[in-house]
Design a protein around this motif. Structure first.
Motif, short mmCIF file in Angstrom:
data_model
loop_
_atom_site.label_atom_id
_atom_site.label_comp_id
_atom_site.label_asym_id
_atom_site.label_seq_id
_atom_site.Cartn_x
_atom_site.Cartn_y
_atom_site.Cartn_z
N MET A 129 12.40 12.37 -23.41
CA MET A 129 12.21 11.56 -22.22
C MET A 129 11.51 12.38 -21.14
O MET A 129 11.85 13.53 -20.92
CB MET A 129 13.57 11.21 -21.66
CG MET A 129 14.27 9.94 -21.87
SD MET A 129 13.62 8.34 -21.76
CE MET A 129 14.08 7.80 -23.37
N ALA A 130 10.59 11.77 -20.47
CA ALA A 130 9.93 12.41 -19.33
C ALA A 130 10.81 12.28 -18.11
O ALA A 130 11.91 11.76 -18.17
CB ALA A 130 8.58 11.76 -19.11
N GLY A 131 10.33 12.69 -17.00
CA GLY A 131 11.08 12.59 -15.76
C GLY A 131 11.11 13.95 -15.10
O GLY A 131 10.45 14.87 -15.57
N PRO A 132 11.78 14.16 -14.03
CA PRO A 132 12.63 13.12 -13.44
C PRO A 132 11.79 12.06 -12.73
O PRO A 132 10.73 12.34 -12.20
CB PRO A 132 13.49 13.90 -12.44
CG PRO A 132 12.71 15.11 -12.09
CD PRO A 132 11.87 15.43 -13.30
N TYR A 133 12.32 10.86 -12.76
CA TYR A 133 11.70 9.73 -12.08
C TYR A 133 12.38 9.54 -10.73
O TYR A 133 13.60 9.60 -10.63
CB TYR A 133 11.84 8.45 -12.91
CG TYR A 133 11.13 8.53 -14.22
CD1 TYR A 133 9.74 8.62 -14.28
CD2 TYR A 133 11.84 8.54 -15.42
CE1 TYR A 133 9.08 8.70 -15.50
CE2 TYR A 133 11.19 8.62 -16.63
CZ TYR A 133 9.81 8.71 -16.66
OH TYR A 133 9.15 8.80 -17.86
N THR A 134 11.56 9.29 -9.72
CA THR A 134 12.13 9.02 -8.40
C THR A 134 12.47 7.53 -8.32
O THR A 134 11.69 6.68 -8.74
CB THR A 134 11.15 9.40 -7.28
OG1 THR A 134 9.92 8.69 -7.47
CG2 THR A 134 10.87 10.90 -7.28
N VAL A 135 13.66 7.27 -7.79
CA VAL A 135 14.15 5.90 -7.68
C VAL A 135 14.50 5.62 -6.22
O VAL A 135 15.30 6.34 -5.62
CB VAL A 135 15.38 5.67 -8.58
CG1 VAL A 135 15.92 4.26 -8.40
CG2 VAL A 135 15.04 5.93 -10.04
N ALA A 136 13.91 4.59 -5.66
CA ALA A 136 14.23 4.14 -4.30
C ALA A 136 15.39 3.17 -4.39
O ALA A 136 15.29 2.12 -5.02
CB ALA A 136 13.01 3.46 -3.68
N ALA A 137 16.53 3.54 -3.80
CA ALA A 137 17.71 2.68 -3.80
C ALA A 137 17.73 1.85 -2.53
O ALA A 137 17.63 2.39 -1.43
CB ALA A 137 18.98 3.52 -3.91
N ILE A 138 17.86 0.54 -2.70
CA ILE A 138 17.91 -0.38 -1.57
C ILE A 138 19.28 -1.05 -1.58
O ILE A 138 19.59 -1.82 -2.48
CB ILE A 138 16.80 -1.44 -1.65
CG1 ILE A 138 15.43 -0.75 -1.65
CG2 ILE A 138 16.92 -2.43 -0.50
CD1 ILE A 138 14.27 -1.69 -1.93
N CYS A 139 20.10 -0.72 -0.59
CA CYS A 139 21.44 -1.29 -0.50
C CYS A 139 21.40 -2.51 0.42
O CYS A 139 21.02 -2.40 1.59
CB CYS A 139 22.43 -0.25 0.03
SG CYS A 139 24.13 -0.86 0.08
N PRO A 152 21.56 10.55 -13.99
CA PRO A 152 21.20 11.44 -15.10
C PRO A 152 20.09 12.40 -14.65
O PRO A 152 19.41 12.15 -13.65
CB PRO A 152 20.72 10.48 -16.19
CG PRO A 152 20.46 9.19 -15.52
CD PRO A 152 21.23 9.16 -14.25
N ALA A 153 19.90 13.45 -15.40
CA ALA A 153 18.90 14.46 -15.04
C ALA A 153 17.50 13.87 -14.91
O ALA A 153 16.68 14.40 -14.16
CB ALA A 153 18.91 15.59 -16.06
N ALA A 154 17.23 12.78 -15.60
CA ALA A 154 15.90 12.17 -15.58
C ALA A 154 15.65 11.29 -14.36
O ALA A 154 14.56 10.75 -14.21
CB ALA A 154 15.66 11.38 -16.85
N LEU A 155 16.66 11.12 -13.50
CA LEU A 155 16.50 10.29 -12.31
C LEU A 155 16.80 11.09 -11.05
O LEU A 155 17.68 11.95 -11.03
CB LEU A 155 17.45 9.08 -12.34
CG LEU A 155 17.24 8.05 -13.43
CD1 LEU A 155 18.25 6.92 -13.28
CD2 LEU A 155 15.82 7.50 -13.42
N PHE A 189 18.20 2.61 -17.70
CA PHE A 189 17.15 2.50 -16.70
C PHE A 189 16.07 3.57 -16.93
O PHE A 189 14.88 3.31 -16.75
CB PHE A 189 17.75 2.60 -15.30
CG PHE A 189 16.84 2.14 -14.19
CD1 PHE A 189 15.88 1.17 -14.37
CD2 PHE A 189 16.98 2.68 -12.92
CE1 PHE A 189 15.06 0.74 -13.34
CE2 PHE A 189 16.17 2.27 -11.87
CZ PHE A 189 15.21 1.30 -12.08
N VAL A 190 16.47 4.77 -17.33
CA VAL A 190 15.49 5.82 -17.63
C VAL A 190 14.52 5.33 -18.69
O VAL A 190 13.30 5.44 -18.52
CB VAL A 190 16.20 7.12 -18.08
CG1 VAL A 190 15.17 8.15 -18.56
CG2 VAL A 190 17.05 7.70 -16.96
N SER A 191 15.04 4.78 -19.77
CA SER A 191 14.18 4.27 -20.86
C SER A 191 13.31 3.12 -20.37
O SER A 191 12.14 3.00 -20.74
CB SER A 191 15.03 3.80 -22.04
OG SER A 191 15.76 4.88 -22.56
#
Length: 190
Positions: free
Chosen positions: A1-11, A32-35, A179-181
């Motif tokens: 798996m590549a990454g880490p992927y940046t994820v914008a969290a919107i609450c 996870p380490a990929a996020l 979600f990583v996948s």
């Protein structure tokens, strides 16, 4: 798996001690380490108004848009108010779906996952369905189920706000791994 992927969290809840903020923080704490999940604040966004879609755009809109545009994916954390999507979340999605003076719509092409918590027994299922419908209408790749519908939230978190329920933690961690996948499969590459 590549990454880490940046994820914008919107609450979708603006309350500091909300169950959904606690759930978002649990996702951040157990990523996870990929996020790499980071919250994009939405509390200062003005109510969506096409009259404001002109130069200069509101600073809060530009800041939120830049954060989402720079991310590889989006994690939507939605409470359920009156069996529906909360106003702040819908407002944020409306702003973030618009092409801005700074470039394309921030949400454009972003893979999305949706989670939510409620003190009731439905676990934000209705709000999540409505968020999913809106995002799919924007042609966004939304992570297919199973989703995270945290029910009876008061029994899932400890006095410090940490996720204490092992089953809920397992379900959340499984979703984050999926979600990583999903990001790898669906994200738009530059």
């Amino acid at each position: 798996m590549a990454g880490p992927y940046t994820v914008a969290a919107i609450c979708g809840s603006l309350r500091r001690a909300s169950w959904n903020r606690k759930l978002m923080n649990a996702a951040i704490a157990s990523e996870p380490a990929a996020l790499n999940i980071t919250e994009v604040p939405i509390g200062d966004l003005p109510l969506f108004n096409e009259d404001l879609e002109r130069d200069p755009w509101p600073d809060a809109v530009l800041a939120a848009g830049a954060s989402v545009r720079a991310a590889d994916a989006v994690l939507v954390v939605s409470p359920e108010y009156n069996a529906s999507v909360p106003g702040p979340l819908k407002n944020a999605l409306d702003w973030l779906s618009r092409k801005t003076s700074a470039g394309p719509a921030p949400l454009n092409g972003k893979p999305v996952a949706i989670i939510g918590a409620t003190p009731g027994l439905m676990g934000t299922a209705r709000a999540q369905a409505q968020v999913r419908q809106a995002l799919q209408n924007l042609s966004l790749p939304v992570l297919p189920g199973p989703n995270v519908f945290v029910t009876q939230a008061a029994t899932r978190f400890d006095d410090q706000g940490a996720l204490a329920d092992e089953m809920t933690r397992t379900v959340l961690n499984t979703l984050l791994e999926r979600f990583v996948s999903w990001i790898e499969r669906t994200r738009v590459r530059d």
